[in-house]
Design an enzyme around this catalytic site. Sequence first.
Site, PDB file in Angstrom:
ATOM      1  N   CYS A   5       0.014   7.568   0.180  1.00  0.00           N
ATOM      2  CA  CYS A   5      -0.420   6.161   0.160  1.00  0.00           C
ATOM      3  C   CYS A   5       0.351   5.337  -0.858  1.00  0.00           C
ATOM      4  O   CYS A   5       0.180   4.123  -0.927  1.00  0.00           O
ATOM      5  CB  CYS A   5      -1.914   6.070  -0.100  1.00  0.00           C
ATOM      6  SG  CYS A   5      -2.855   7.090   1.033  1.00  0.00           S
ATOM      7  N   HIS A  49      -6.165  -1.006   4.886  1.00  0.00           N
ATOM      8  CA  HIS A  49      -5.308  -0.028   4.209  1.00  0.00           C
ATOM      9  C   HIS A  49      -4.411   0.703   5.208  1.00  0.00           C
ATOM     10  O   HIS A  49      -4.644   1.860   5.535  1.00  0.00           O
ATOM     11  CB  HIS A  49      -6.191   0.953   3.433  1.00  0.00           C
ATOM     12  CG  HIS A  49      -5.458   1.954   2.607  1.00  0.00           C
ATOM     13  ND1 HIS A  49      -4.182   1.755   2.111  1.00  0.00           N
ATOM     14  CD2 HIS A  49      -5.822   3.188   2.179  1.00  0.00           C
ATOM     15  CE1 HIS A  49      -3.800   2.829   1.420  1.00  0.00           C
ATOM     16  NE2 HIS A  49      -4.774   3.714   1.449  1.00  0.00           N
ATOM     17  N   LYS A  98     -10.049  -2.278   0.466  1.00  0.00           N
ATOM     18  CA  LYS A  98     -11.373  -2.226   1.083  1.00  0.00           C
ATOM     19  C   LYS A  98     -11.555  -3.313   2.142  1.00  0.00           C
ATOM     20  O   LYS A  98     -12.000  -3.019   3.249  1.00  0.00           O
ATOM     21  CB  LYS A  98     -12.456  -2.376  -0.005  1.00  0.00           C
ATOM     22  CG  LYS A  98     -13.874  -2.458   0.531  1.00  0.00           C
ATOM     23  CD  LYS A  98     -14.312  -1.113   1.104  1.00  0.00           C
ATOM     24  CE  LYS A  98     -15.529  -1.228   2.004  1.00  0.00           C
ATOM     25  NZ  LYS A  98     -15.190  -1.729   3.341  1.00  0.00           N
ATOM     26  N   CYS A 158     -15.569   3.088   1.498  1.00  0.00           N
ATOM     27  CA  CYS A 158     -14.249   3.575   1.939  1.00  0.00           C
ATOM     28  C   CYS A 158     -13.412   2.440   2.500  1.00  0.00           C
ATOM     29  O   CYS A 158     -13.921   1.589   3.236  1.00  0.00           O
ATOM     30  CB  CYS A 158     -14.420   4.615   3.045  1.00  0.00           C
ATOM     31  SG  CYS A 158     -15.560   5.951   2.655  1.00  0.00           S
ATOM     32  N   SER A 159     -12.108   2.457   2.193  1.00  0.00           N
ATOM     33  CA  SER A 159     -11.192   1.527   2.842  1.00  0.00           C
ATOM     34  C   SER A 159     -11.069   1.951   4.307  1.00  0.00           C
ATOM     35  O   SER A 159     -11.263   3.113   4.647  1.00  0.00           O
ATOM     36  CB  SER A 159      -9.834   1.543   2.147  1.00  0.00           C
ATOM     37  OG  SER A 159      -9.309   2.856   2.126  1.00  0.00           O
TER      38      SER A 159
END
Lengths: 384, 131
Positions: A83, A331, A327, A204-205
């Site tokens: 990421c 993402h 978020k 969670c994103s």
Amino acid sequence: MRDVYVLGIGMTRFGELWASSFRDLFVEAALEAIGDAETDRLDSMYIGCMSGGLFVGQEHIGALMADYLGRAPIPATRVESACASGGAAVRLAYLEVASGASEIVLASGVEKMTDGADVTAALATAADQEYEVYHGVTFPGLYALMARAHMFKYGTTREQLAQVAVKNHYHGTMNPNAQYPFEITVEQVLASSMVADPLRLLDCSPVTDGAAAVILASEEIAKKAQAHPLVRIAASAQASGALALHDRDDITYLDTVAKASQLAYQQARITPEKVDVTEVHDCFTIAELCVMEALDYTEPGKAANLVEAGETRIGGRMPINTSGGLKAKGHPVGASGVAQIAEITAQLRGEAGDRQVAEARIGLAQNMGGTGASCTVHILEGLA
Amino acid sequence: MKSPQYTREIPQRYRLEAQKCKQCGKIHFPPRLICDACQSRDFEDVHLAGKGRVLTWTVIHVAPAKFDLEAPYVIAIVEMEEGVRLTCQVVDCNPEELALNAPVEMVFRRIQEDGQADIIQYGHKAVLQRE
Ligand SMILES: [Zn+2]
């Protein structure tokens, strides 16, 4: 090493973009950045992408994107650091211009995650396959291990984690490119479905398609450009650490973030208090707190108090994730680190619209891969 | 996990074989070719005794496809008596029974199957030591 400037920025909308292909996402963001920079010249390009192979079955991404951007034969290289691929692509483009090897370089990131691949398994390749993933752990699971350890060590509460998501969604309402531009409440976070205890769905994103691009240039070229106020890259730093979370000395402390940020503060000759606006890698709510602590924005264990007090909201003392963060903005893993640079640049130019931070002069972008085994930190300075 | 990769790691998966750096004493699980603490390449083999304590845990509700039928299940980071840490499942318990520093013992269990070859793959999971 010579100074490097951000000449142009561009990004696609982030979301489930079924009508756009992997290559089209990249080209759309790159063309927007080229248009924003008002330049025709490109000497080379880097493309951050975590897993074209697993998400859409495509590797050899550098040449593909140069071809479809109509820029072959310039050199084009795909960069992978999970990421943090986007941040790493920016850093390589920065080094190429800083070294004098090139004058204008494009740094981009792209990910196409909603084409039907097993996203949980693909993302898990950023952890230790043989000694973490083998036993059934997921990415939310690894951050949940961090969250519970943080709760034990510092008394961080479930509600405090939720407040991070609530704040980022509030910022997301002001970003026309955000995947989820709507507000949520602490109650909604706490009532959302359990993913990996104590983390719930709204911690969670999301899974996202999207691309972002920035054009970096030498001082000589940047000073001729008239389109936007100048933004200089005051620091570019990167650090590596243990891939497996269990191998870290302190599970709650992101030592690569601490290391990369210390290097960046030195290079930019600033202290953390000088930063006016920050983008951090909030892949999960707990990540934003741990990153704030490792950036030395506050003592370990104290980040949640700043969020609770509204200090990290736009209008607060240290606005964080004005874009909505991972978020709410979304993402697309390889693109996130580049989108952060685009957001900070827009803020320092004074072009961030409704979410503009007043008198923002120094901005910081922190991007990380896996559970923090790779981290890049960039510090930008607006010269408006 | 593909079978060559799995087979290579049988000493760690079946017997918790680790190594101790002869220069600085750090224990590594799994073994490495060079010590990350002191750069020595001189090691002696050690077996982890299989006893440890829970440092943190989670309950996985959204599982990877391979583990879908097992969810919800507990994953923990366990610190072994020898000082090394590992990630594993904690089984034969209610998540409510878990606590910070809860003592656990490693037991040999089936972990997963390789979907295409149907090879059953083993390793260690932790169980709570109840006094
Ligand atoms: Zn050693």
